[in-house]
Design an enzyme around this catalytic site. Structure first.
Site, PDB file in Angstrom:
ATOM      1  N   CYS A  39       0.735  -1.333  -0.197  1.00  0.00           N
ATOM      2  CA  CYS A  39       0.085   0.012  -0.123  1.00  0.00           C
ATOM      3  C   CYS A  39       0.718   1.412  -0.059  1.00  0.00           C
ATOM      4  O   CYS A  39       0.219   2.586   0.109  1.00  0.00           O
ATOM      5  CB  CYS A  39      -0.970  -0.135   1.296  1.00  0.00           C
ATOM      6  SG  CYS A  39      -1.962  -1.510   1.293  1.00  0.00           S
ATOM      7  N   HIS A  54      -2.980   8.177   5.804  1.00  0.00           N
ATOM      8  CA  HIS A  54      -3.366   6.699   5.204  1.00  0.00           C
ATOM      9  C   HIS A  54      -4.448   6.205   5.658  1.00  0.00           C
ATOM     10  O   HIS A  54      -5.264   5.893   4.791  1.00  0.00           O
ATOM     11  CB  HIS A  54      -1.986   5.874   5.981  1.00  0.00           C
ATOM     12  CG  HIS A  54      -1.956   4.268   5.045  1.00  0.00           C
ATOM     13  ND1 HIS A  54      -1.959   4.359   3.802  1.00  0.00           N
ATOM     14  CD2 HIS A  54      -1.988   3.096   5.628  1.00  0.00           C
ATOM     15  CE1 HIS A  54      -2.114   3.045   3.388  1.00  0.00           C
ATOM     16  NE2 HIS A  54      -2.205   2.235   4.817  1.00  0.00           N
ATOM     17  N   GLU A  65      -1.001   5.267  13.404  1.00  0.00           N
ATOM     18  CA  GLU A  65      -0.638   6.441  12.580  1.00  0.00           C
ATOM     19  C   GLU A  65      -0.818   7.582  13.315  1.00  0.00           C
ATOM     20  O   GLU A  65      -0.142   8.622  13.506  1.00  0.00           O
ATOM     21  CB  GLU A  65      -1.833   6.574  11.316  1.00  0.00           C
ATOM     22  CG  GLU A  65      -1.166   7.638  10.566  1.00  0.00           C
ATOM     23  CD  GLU A  65      -1.978   7.858   9.076  1.00  0.00           C
ATOM     24  OE1 GLU A  65      -1.515   8.775   8.160  1.00  0.00           O
ATOM     25  OE2 GLU A  65      -2.816   7.044   8.949  1.00  0.00           O
ATOM     26  N   LYS A 103      -9.782   8.016   2.323  1.00  0.00           N
ATOM     27  CA  LYS A 103     -10.138   6.615   1.988  1.00  0.00           C
ATOM     28  C   LYS A 103     -11.608   6.432   2.618  1.00  0.00           C
ATOM     29  O   LYS A 103     -12.283   5.466   2.440  1.00  0.00           O
ATOM     30  CB  LYS A 103      -9.140   5.678   2.957  1.00  0.00           C
ATOM     31  CG  LYS A 103      -7.897   5.398   2.125  1.00  0.00           C
ATOM     32  CD  LYS A 103      -7.077   4.458   2.850  1.00  0.00           C
ATOM     33  CE  LYS A 103      -5.658   4.280   2.282  1.00  0.00           C
ATOM     34  NZ  LYS A 103      -4.804   5.302   2.280  1.00  0.00           N
ATOM     35  N   HIS A 145      -9.947   1.821   0.289  1.00  0.00           N
ATOM     36  CA  HIS A 145      -8.264   1.629   0.102  1.00  0.00           C
ATOM     37  C   HIS A 145      -7.880   1.046  -1.272  1.00  0.00           C
ATOM     38  O   HIS A 145      -8.184  -0.012  -1.351  1.00  0.00           O
ATOM     39  CB  HIS A 145      -7.983   0.678   1.301  1.00  0.00           C
ATOM     40  CG  HIS A 145      -6.583   0.882   1.449  1.00  0.00           C
ATOM     41  ND1 HIS A 145      -5.460   1.362   0.790  1.00  0.00           N
ATOM     42  CD2 HIS A 145      -5.733  -0.076   2.428  1.00  0.00           C
ATOM     43  CE1 HIS A 145      -4.518   1.255   1.109  1.00  0.00           C
ATOM     44  NE2 HIS A 145      -4.462   0.422   2.355  1.00  0.00           N
ATOM     45  N   PHE A 171       1.840  -3.406   4.037  1.00  0.00           N
ATOM     46  CA  PHE A 171       2.150  -4.551   4.580  1.00  0.00           C
ATOM     47  C   PHE A 171       3.579  -4.857   4.252  1.00  0.00           C
ATOM     48  O   PHE A 171       4.096  -4.676   3.185  1.00  0.00           O
ATOM     49  CB  PHE A 171       1.424  -5.913   3.864  1.00  0.00           C
ATOM     50  CG  PHE A 171       0.199  -5.979   4.410  1.00  0.00           C
ATOM     51  CD1 PHE A 171      -0.634  -5.047   5.366  1.00  0.00           C
ATOM     52  CD2 PHE A 171      -0.707  -7.082   3.864  1.00  0.00           C
ATOM     53  CE1 PHE A 171      -1.876  -5.160   5.690  1.00  0.00           C
ATOM     54  CE2 PHE A 171      -2.185  -7.185   4.754  1.00  0.00           C
ATOM     55  CZ  PHE A 171      -2.597  -6.219   5.438  1.00  0.00           C
TER      56      PHE A 171
END
Length: 417
Positions: free
Chosen positions: A167, A307, A318, A339, A344, A403
């Site tokens: 991502c 994010h 975050e 998002k 996402h 990830f």
């Protein structure tokens, strides 16, 4: 060794194909109006799946940009990227010709690549045999093909690559393109991220690791970053593409300038396959490195495009990272997660979120975080809930985390001579 004179890099073109609009104009209008792009999955029969909702791109026709033969030989993720790249070139009024082709590069990231084609060809293999698989299967599915096909269609012969950092891929692509121009390896770069992973296997896999929201009866409120009642992220698809240029070249040709790229921070958690480092340590370092690269102090940051995935792991982590990196200034800086409207986009998220951050600078308006009704107590910053906000945006940061522990922060600034 002689000190390298770093070039200034500016954004002169934008393109977007997203769940809330298939042009930058429509995408931006969707963001500032709080438009929801999440709904029931229509790209395949999801009736057997625990998750039956996604942020699908609607009304996209690749033949608006590609002839039928070319479109047929591309996976959807590549169709998105090549189409949006054409938007970018038109928006920037930029010409690629024999004189400059070797100085124009392409850097388009993706997290997954051509999964749709892979799944379809696996079915062909199982039901009809190996001899019936398409000769285009491999070139259609490999992740670098969005960048490769964009270069082929536009004639860009400069540096060409494809970050595949989950991502964070789209933001890595923008950051790497920035570095290429800054250091003189290219004069212009088409860059961003793309993804089209709303497929049966992808949805099943993300659901199996308990990452996806299963709010199937209420898709409009399923993506809810920083909210106590979230239950996972919503998968989206689409692309965001930028044209970056060396400032001197952009000025010489009288280009419009949306913003300047001034910073890039990149780190790794080295901690867990899918989880984040405790206290957002790796993400905080990415923000700190970006600020240092951009020669910024925390009080100079006007806005952060988070994010903000709408997961119990990411959102508090975050938030902690932003507070660790920016100190008390974190409470004065508007932060929002787009998002909440798009879902996402995985490797495509850094592309469309860079566009959002740049447009926030250009329009002096911050898009909202919709669906933030009951804030998580661990998420205590100003997330611009529900409605967009007029605000002087001189500097915008954009965060992307993937990830594998990949962390990226980009910094954009209002252009001044």
């Amino acid at each position: 060794m002689m000190n390298l004179e770093l070039k200034r890099v500016v954004v002169t073109g934008l393109g977007a194909i997203t769940p809330i609009g298939n042009t930058v104009k429509d995408y931006w209008e969707g963001l500032v109006s709080g438009r929801n792009g999440v709904g029931p999955i229509t790209l395949f029969d999801a009736s057997r799946h625990a998750c039956q909702i996604a942020g699908e791109v609607k009304g996209f026709d690749p033949h608006d940009y590609l002839d039928r033969k070319d479109a047929k030989r591309m996976d959807r993720f590549a169709q998105f990227a090549v189409s949006a790249s054409q938007q970018v070139i038109a928006d920037a009024q930029f010409t690629i010709n024999e004189l400059n082709a070797t100085q124009v590069g392409v850097m388009i990231g993706t997290g997954i690549g051509g999964l749709k084609v892979l799944e379809e060809q696996e079915e062909v293999y199982l039901t009809r045999g190996p001899d019936r698989c398409s000769p285009f299967m491999i070139p259609m599915m490999i992740a670098n093909m969005a960048a490769g096909l964009t270069a082929i269609h536009l004639g860009a012969k400069g540096p060409n690559s494809c970050p595949v950092t989950a991502c964070a891929a789209g933001s890595n692509a923008v950051g790497d393109a920035f570095r290429f121009i800054q250091r003189g390896y290219a004069q212009a770069m088409i860059c961003g991220g793309t993804e089209a992973a709303i497929t049966p296997l992808s949805v099943a896999g993300f659901a199996a690791c308990k990452a996806l929201s299963t709010r199937n009866d209420d898709p409009a409120h399923a993506s809810r970053p920083f909210d106590r009642d979230r239950n996972g992220f919503v998968l989206g698809e689409g692309t965001g593409i930028l044209l970056l240029e060396e400032l001197e070249q952009a000025l010489q040709r009288g280009a419009q300038i949306y913003a300047e790229v001034i910073g890039y921070g990149i780190t790794c958690d080295a901690y867990h396959m899918t989880g984040t480092a405790p206290g957002g340590e790796g993400a905080a370092r990415a923000i700190e490195l970006c600020l240092k690269d951009a020669n910024l102090t925390p009080d100079q940051v006007s806005y952060i495009n988070a994010h903000g995935t709408s997961t119990a792991v990411n959102d508090p982590s975050e938030t902690a990272a932003i507070k660790k990196a920016l100190g008390n200034n974190a409470y004065q800086i508007p932060v929002s997660s787009t998002k909440s409207m798009t879902g996402h986009l995985l490797g495509g998220s850094g592309g469309i979120e860079s566009v959002a951050a740049i447009m926030a600078i250009a329009k002096d308006r911050i898009p909202p975080t919709i669906n933030l009704e009951n804030p998580d107590p661990a998420c205590d910053l100003d997330y611009v809930p529900h409605q967009s906000r007029a605000h002087n945006v001189d500097v915008a940061l954009s965060n992307s985390f993937g990830f594998g522990g990949h962390n990226v922060t980009l910094a954009f600034k209002k252009y001044t001579n």
